[in-house]
Scaffold this active site. Sequence first.
Site, PDB file in Angstrom:
ATOM      1  CG  HIS B  63      -9.896 -21.061  18.638  1.00 27.45           C
ATOM      2  ND1 HIS B  63      -9.906 -20.673  19.957  1.00 27.45           N
ATOM      3  CD2 HIS B  63      -9.669 -19.926  17.915  1.00 27.45           C
ATOM      4  CE1 HIS B  63      -9.706 -19.357  20.023  1.00 27.45           C
ATOM      5  NE2 HIS B  63      -9.541 -18.881  18.794  1.00 27.45           N
ATOM      6  CG  HIS B  65      -7.658 -18.034  15.597  1.00 31.29           C
ATOM      7  ND1 HIS B  65      -8.907 -17.490  15.754  1.00 31.29           N
ATOM      8  CD2 HIS B  65      -7.511 -18.253  14.251  1.00 31.29           C
ATOM      9  CE1 HIS B  65      -9.491 -17.379  14.570  1.00 31.29           C
ATOM     10  NE2 HIS B  65      -8.674 -17.845  13.645  1.00 31.29           N
ATOM     11  CG  ASP B  67      -5.295 -15.218  20.048  1.00 37.51           C
ATOM     12  OD1 ASP B  67      -5.570 -15.966  19.082  1.00 37.51           O
ATOM     13  OD2 ASP B  67      -6.171 -14.560  20.648  1.00 37.51           O
ATOM     14  CG  HIS B  68      -6.845 -19.005  21.718  1.00 35.03           C
ATOM     15  ND1 HIS B  68      -7.786 -18.974  22.710  1.00 35.03           N
ATOM     16  CD2 HIS B  68      -7.006 -17.843  21.025  1.00 35.03           C
ATOM     17  CE1 HIS B  68      -8.502 -17.856  22.622  1.00 35.03           C
ATOM     18  NE2 HIS B  68      -8.045 -17.156  21.600  1.00 35.03           N
ATOM     19  CG  HIS B 142     -13.787 -18.069  16.643  1.00 30.74           C
ATOM     20  ND1 HIS B 142     -14.039 -16.726  16.781  1.00 30.74           N
ATOM     21  CD2 HIS B 142     -12.438 -18.198  16.689  1.00 30.74           C
ATOM     22  CE1 HIS B 142     -12.887 -16.087  16.893  1.00 30.74           C
ATOM     23  NE2 HIS B 142     -11.901 -16.952  16.835  1.00 30.74           N
ATOM     24  CG  ASP B 213     -11.524 -16.570  20.728  1.00 32.01           C
ATOM     25  OD1 ASP B 213     -11.406 -16.694  21.960  1.00 32.01           O
ATOM     26  OD2 ASP B 213     -10.654 -16.072  20.001  1.00 32.01           O
ATOM     27  CG  HIS B 271     -10.352 -13.416  23.908  1.00 29.31           C
ATOM     28  ND1 HIS B 271     -10.851 -12.756  22.821  1.00 29.31           N
ATOM     29  CD2 HIS B 271      -9.401 -14.252  23.428  1.00 29.31           C
ATOM     30  CE1 HIS B 271     -10.243 -13.201  21.729  1.00 29.31           C
ATOM     31  NE2 HIS B 271      -9.347 -14.100  22.072  1.00 29.31           N
TER      32      HIS B 271
HETATM   33 ZN   LIG Z   1      -8.568 -15.444  20.498  1.00 29.42          ZN
END
Ligand SMILES: [Zn+2]
Lengths: 312, 312
Positions: B63, B65, B67-68, B142, B213, B271
């Site tokens: 996804h 976001h 942090d990914h 998510h 997530d 995570h």
């Molecule tokens: Zn995340």
Amino acid sequence: MELTMLGTAAGRPAEGRNVTASALAMPPQRGTFWLFDCGEGTQHQLLRAGLKLCKLERIFVTHLHGDHVFGLPGLLGSRSSMGCETPLTLHGPRGIRHWLETTFTVTGAHVHYELEIREIDGDGGVVHEDDQFTVTAAPLNHRIACYGYRIEERPRPGKLDAAKLAELGVPQGPLYAQLKRGEDATLPDGRVIRAADVVGPPIPGRIIAILGDTTPCDAAVRLAEGADLVVHEATFEAALADKAAEYGHSTTAEAARTARDARAARLLLTHFSGRYRDEDLPRLEAEAREVFPSSAAARDFLTVQLPHKRRT
Amino acid sequence: MELTMLGTAAGRPAEGRNVTASALAMPPQRGTFWLFDCGEGTQHQLLRAGLKLCKLERIFVTHLHGDHVFGLPGLLGSRSSMGCETPLTLHGPRGIRHWLETTFTVTGAHVHYELEIREIDGDGGVVHEDDQFTVTAAPLNHRIACYGYRIEERPRPGKLDAAKLAELGVPQGPLYAQLKRGEDATLPDGRVIRAADVVGPPIPGRIIAILGDTTPCDAAVRLAEGADLVVHEATFEAALADKAAEYGHSTTAEAARTARDARAARLLLTHFSGRYRDEDLPRLEAEAREVFPSSAAARDFLTVQLPHKRRT
Ligand SMILES: [Zn+2]
Ligand SMILES: [Zn+2]
């Protein structure tokens, strides 16, 4: 004040060297710091250096090449998710706003503090001014628009001559402050005390020039004029001047000539090509020192102290 | 095959933990690896793990976001600037192409290898298939569109029964290959040898589920069905199920229930929220093991071996 180098590699991270970023700690009473460039992994480097994102007051970006900006989205996001509420101003070349806004939209990111983005265009000029500092940007000569920054601290009032004030019978209190500000003062008995007689010469402010990627150019010399510290890229060794010119970069010797021509006090070399390893740095440093003796090669996490100048 | 965890922290980097990424080493004869997610600093982690960017064959993004994905622009750029010429395919949710194209345009980046971006939309489905593997994506639950991936290795032909073939007088050579492929073979003397009589049962392929997530959901269970290894987020401890649900995440116990319901062989938790430190991991691991005994908490640079299954 002190400057901590957070990344000293050109282009991409190397063993023990991250891509470009440096943190300038403001005077202690301010308790904040400014960031210059923000390559990928800068938030990780700040974590290692023990610098708190909430204390980050201002970011200055030299240019939009990835190795100078790819750490921005993550750093701006983390500064929010960790709950920082202090405002942040980001200065950078035109295009930075569009990129960050697209990035935030696509990735569903929000920042909960006040983030002001101020784009720099054309000839730059004064991009920031507060009661202590003036920051001037000027375009350098790289493959894309790239700015160098000159950070000038305002001169501070000279010291009061306490012995002389006592001798003249000036009472401590508001009159001291008035004289220190450079204003003449009238005593209760009618005598006029001239500030010039009891206040020493002003203490000159510090000057730091943090330049972006560039070939040698007049703008670099002007930004670095009389600086206490010049941070200059030295992507290549002196023998590779052609290659440096081809890619819009400088050699060690070229950086040193800029510092010399600017009559700067010290030069810090950074942004080394991946071809150089730690063991090559003494040689690169020596090349610069032949031209400008007060040269040093930066390493990640090197901190340079910037003491007040002595009174002139 | 083996899976190396390159980042096991949720949201932002923590001490000793980077944001999400993991590298799946393909079977040795292939000599390549696949990357799942690419948080900021993933190229740095690959450098530390000794994984060469030129060997990176495929990236799967769960996804968008930050942090990914914030490590993607730098990683893609470095893979070019270091001279890699092998093609690379990037699979990720819709929007990833627009973001990367904007990023490349604004930062003047180019990649000199063939980069194919394949966006995933709606219900996902088979996103990649080659002679060894099938990769299926399915939407999880998510805050934004997020996909989980199931990597299925094709079954390999069973072993030839060498003793029996000798007994039957089958000459070594093309007939062996034909039988191994499951096809019956006719000997020079006219006898027909049935493959089923001389070839053991097929060796099942390995199955790895790498989920993004998510809150607990049926899709996660389906993707993990019978997997040798399930990599599942466990952002929060079991007691914080409400918080997990609120932010679209799972707890340790919820991840364990998914692995149990999917009859998976092993579960790797990752995570973790920044509130957890290394010393908390045994506790988190224990919470999962109460539900699903073959659970382990991941750390950065943990490598999990994925041996071939025994013949069933
Ligand atoms: Zn995340
Ligand atoms: Zn650069």
